[in-house]
Enzyme design. Structure first.
Site, PDB file in Angstrom:
ATOM      1  N   LYS A 224     -24.509  12.204 -16.504  1.00 49.77           N
ATOM      2  CA  LYS A 224     -25.943  12.240 -16.240  1.00 49.77           C
ATOM      3  C   LYS A 224     -26.200  12.732 -14.819  1.00 49.77           C
ATOM      4  O   LYS A 224     -25.343  12.566 -13.956  1.00 49.77           O
ATOM      5  CB  LYS A 224     -26.525  10.818 -16.357  1.00 49.77           C
ATOM      6  CG  LYS A 224     -26.648  10.285 -17.765  1.00 49.77           C
ATOM      7  CD  LYS A 224     -27.339   8.937 -17.773  1.00 49.77           C
ATOM      8  CE  LYS A 224     -27.453   8.377 -19.172  1.00 49.77           C
ATOM      9  NZ  LYS A 224     -28.356   9.130 -20.048  1.00 49.77           N
TER      10      LYS A 224
ATOM     11  N   ARG B  80     -25.416   5.383 -30.171  1.00 51.33           N
ATOM     12  CA  ARG B  80     -25.367   5.483 -31.632  1.00 51.33           C
ATOM     13  C   ARG B  80     -23.943   5.327 -32.143  1.00 51.33           C
ATOM     14  O   ARG B  80     -23.728   4.881 -33.275  1.00 51.33           O
ATOM     15  CB  ARG B  80     -25.992   6.812 -32.071  1.00 51.33           C
ATOM     16  CG  ARG B  80     -25.279   8.032 -31.584  1.00 51.33           C
ATOM     17  CD  ARG B  80     -26.138   9.284 -31.661  1.00 51.33           C
ATOM     18  NE  ARG B  80     -27.125   9.340 -30.577  1.00 51.33           N
ATOM     19  CZ  ARG B  80     -28.017  10.310 -30.441  1.00 51.33           C
ATOM     20  NH1 ARG B  80     -28.062  11.310 -31.314  1.00 51.33           N
ATOM     21  NH2 ARG B  80     -28.871  10.298 -29.436  1.00 51.33           N
TER      22      ARG B  80
HETATM   23  N1  BES Z   1     -28.984   5.204 -22.603  1.00 50.23           N
HETATM   24  C1  BES Z   1     -29.469   6.499 -22.879  1.00 50.23           C
HETATM   25  C2  BES Z   1     -30.954   6.517 -23.255  1.00 50.23           C
HETATM   26  C3  BES Z   1     -31.928   6.079 -22.194  1.00 50.23           C
HETATM   27  C4  BES Z   1     -32.670   7.019 -21.498  1.00 50.23           C
HETATM   28  C5  BES Z   1     -32.172   4.737 -21.951  1.00 50.23           C
HETATM   29  C6  BES Z   1     -33.605   6.620 -20.551  1.00 50.23           C
HETATM   30  C7  BES Z   1     -33.109   4.332 -21.006  1.00 50.23           C
HETATM   31  C8  BES Z   1     -33.828   5.280 -20.304  1.00 50.23           C
HETATM   32  C9  BES Z   1     -28.690   7.120 -24.033  1.00 50.23           C
HETATM   33  O1  BES Z   1     -27.358   6.722 -24.138  1.00 50.23           O
HETATM   34  C10 BES Z   1     -28.658   8.594 -23.801  1.00 50.23           C
HETATM   35  O2  BES Z   1     -28.084   8.996 -22.828  1.00 50.23           O
HETATM   36  N2  BES Z   1     -29.271   9.361 -24.696  1.00 50.23           N
HETATM   37  C11 BES Z   1     -29.296  10.766 -24.568  1.00 50.23           C
HETATM   38  C12 BES Z   1     -28.979  11.352 -25.921  1.00 50.23           C
HETATM   39  C13 BES Z   1     -28.747  12.837 -25.910  1.00 50.23           C
HETATM   40  C14 BES Z   1     -27.485  13.168 -25.140  1.00 50.23           C
HETATM   41  C15 BES Z   1     -28.637  13.329 -27.328  1.00 50.23           C
HETATM   42  C16 BES Z   1     -30.695  11.157 -24.110  1.00 50.23           C
HETATM   43  O3  BES Z   1     -31.643  10.510 -24.521  1.00 50.23           O
HETATM   44  O4  BES Z   1     -30.799  12.069 -23.316  1.00 50.23           O
HETATM   45 MN    MN Z   2     -26.093   7.888 -22.889  1.00 51.05          MN
END
Ligand code: BES
Ligand code: MN
Ligand code: ZN
Length: 492
Positions: free
Chosen positions: A272, A346
């Site tokens: 990230k 997921r």
């Molecule tokens: N934990 C994150 C989602 C999240 C985003 C939680 C903002 C709280 C605040 C999740 O694991 C994630 O990183 N999701 C990705 C999925 C994508 C890579 C398909 C996302 O939402 O960007």
């Molecule tokens: Mn994630």
């Protein structure tokens, strides 16, 4: 927080702050008129000067100078309508003000304003117990102390006592969930969560705990949870709490709860960006809500069996990490092409849902900080609600409304299923940006078999950085009140 319900007249109640609700436009409740006489017209004075207003969340204080047993009077503005939300906001604002002044005891006078006394009591308990939450507990100087005692008085208080006690238990567990979510990721690891669960189980006779460690998780065939956890030094856990009610249950219904508990989500090798990455300590908010809700249910002794499963690990980059391109085999035998290691929630839920199935739940609700896309869709106001069973979805939505944790349904139409199609495996773990919360929901659905299922995406609601009259910055504990309400409605 301790709760007392007294029959005494409000003037006789000792408290740091004695509070009552005022609507907009201002109208003094019957008790307020009586108190106004005792404080020599001080309340009327404030109203005439335009200082005391009923605007939602506005607090007006008056020192009683020994004319009453309470040190101060507080008028808490509820806004235009006499509803729970207004009252909760007023109570939260009063509690925060009282806490700022070093107050430990708040007394609240219920009113005859059309809202049933038990609903008033619940809103007041929620506001007072949840309003002054202090996310800054890691500061070496305490800034906001909680209210230690709430005294309910006025019309209907006696009849509302049981509801007040119940709300207080649920609020206390909501705050425990907030503490877990607020804890930094070097403190709140999968083993910390397991210890919390174990300690919770040890407090209640009808609750039992078990957990699997990394070797058992791998040997059981949970390839997805194994893959996500393998980049971290902190060992994974699959935590289970099982609640068998003390009294006979209604039918043989077993409610399954599954909560995502990534104790830190760096994104893994699909790292990230640095900006706000620290907020990814909250990525265990679903798991925290499941553990805390199970504690609340056990403490209240509710007559429904509950089976809670919390998969927990860290998502970290490293030499041992799983990679984009890896193909992993989940517990139910399906193969998954990993296209983004940041879509890890997921994956661990897939294994946890298959695991839950083996324990024969009648229905399963999962809760997860799953997608950034749900924040785009619903902002920080509502949780995303998905599922395979319309009746269950409606039941969850109704519970969410009563709990003041709004959830809103989104579709899982077949059209969206293909977003997760892989050329080389049964599914891929990332369906891309458009409809991102729905493809994540559909991914989970591939691992749900044999029971009605609902899914809550709390990425936008587990944590708030907006400060207003009723909310402080930080974790919300969302899910605890929703699950408690869900079960309370089922027991009847
Ligand atoms: N934990 C994150 C989602 C999240 C985003 C939680 C903002 C709280 C605040 C999740 O694991 C994630 O990183 N999701 C990705 C999925 C994508 C890579 C398909 C996302 O939402 O960007
Ligand atoms: Mn994630
Ligand atoms: Zn995540």
């Amino acid at each position: 927080m301790e709760i007392d319900v007294v029959e005494a007249s409000p003037a006789e109640v000792a408290a740091d702050v004695l509070a009552f609700a005022v609507p907009e436009p201002v109208e003094l409740p019957a008790a307020g008129q009586e108190l106004d006489r005792l404080v020599d017209g001080g309340i009327r004075h404030l109203i005439e000067d335009g200082e005391l207003q009923g605007e939602r969340g506005k607090v007006t204080l008056l020192h009683t100078r020994n004319t009453l047993k309470a040190h101060r009077l507080a008028a808490g503005g509820t806004g235009g309508e006499a509803d729970s939300e207004g009252l909760r906001t007023a109570a939260a604002a009063v509690a925060r003000r009282a806490s700022d002044l070093g107050g430990k005891t708040v007394a609240w006078i219920l009113s005859e304003n059309g809202l049933p006394a038990d609903e008033q009591a619940r809103a007041v308990v929620d506001g007072i117990a949840l309003g002054p939450y202090d996310a800054g507990i890691w500061k070496t100087k305490e800034e906001h102390a909680p209210i230690e005692r709430l005294v309910l008085c006025g019309p209907g208080a006696q009849e509302a006592a049981e509801e007040a006690r119940r709300a207080n238990v649920i609020a206390a567990w909501t705050n425990r969930c907030r503490d877990l979510v607020n804890a930094p990721p070097n403190v709140c690891t999968p083993t910390t969560l397991a210890e919390f669960a174990e300690e919770t189980a040890s407090r209640f006779e009808h609750l039992s705990y078990s957990a699997l460690g990394p070797d058992e998780i791998r040997e059981a065939g949970m390839g997805a949870l194994t893959a996500v956890s393998q980049g971290s030094e902190n060992a994974a856990r699959l935590i289970t709490l099982s609640y068998e009610p003390p009294s006979p249950t209604r039918g043989d219904v077993v409610l399954g709860l599954v909560g995502k508990a990534i104790t830190f989500d760096s994104g893994g090798l699909s790292l990230k960006p640095a900006n706000r990455m620290e907020e990814m300590k909250t990525d265990m908010g679903g798991g925290g809500a499941v553990l805390a809700a199970t504690g609340a249910i056990a403490e209240l002794g509710l007559p429904v069996k509950v089976l809670s499963v919390v998969p927990s690990c860290e998502n970290m980059p490293g030499g041992g990490s799983y990679r984009p391109g890896d193909i992993i085999t989940a517990l139910n035998g399906k193969t998954i092409e990993v296209t983004n290691t940041d879509a890890e929630g997921r994956l661990i839920l897939a294994d946890a849902l298959s695991y839950a199935r083996r324990l024969n739940p009648s229905c399963v609700i999962d809760i997860a900080t799953l997608t950034g896309a749900i924040v785009v869709a619903l902002g920080h106001t509502a949780t995303g609600l998905f599922g395979t069973d319309e009746a269950l979805i409606a039941e969850v939505k109704a519970a969410s409304e009563r709990a003041d944790e709004r959830a809103w349904p989104l579709p899982l139409w077949d059209d969206y299923r293909e977003l997760n199609k892989s050329d080389i495996a049964d599914v891929k773990n990332s369906g891309g940006r458009p409809g991102g919360s729905i493809s994540a929901g559909w991914f989970l659905r591939e691992f749900v078999d044999g029971f009605p299922w609902a899914h809550l995406d709390i990425a936008g609601t587990a944590y708030t950085d907006r400060e207003d009259a009723s909310r402080v910055k930080g974790p919300t504990g969302t899910g605890v009140r929703l699950f408690s309400e869900f079960i309370l409605a089922r027991q009847g």
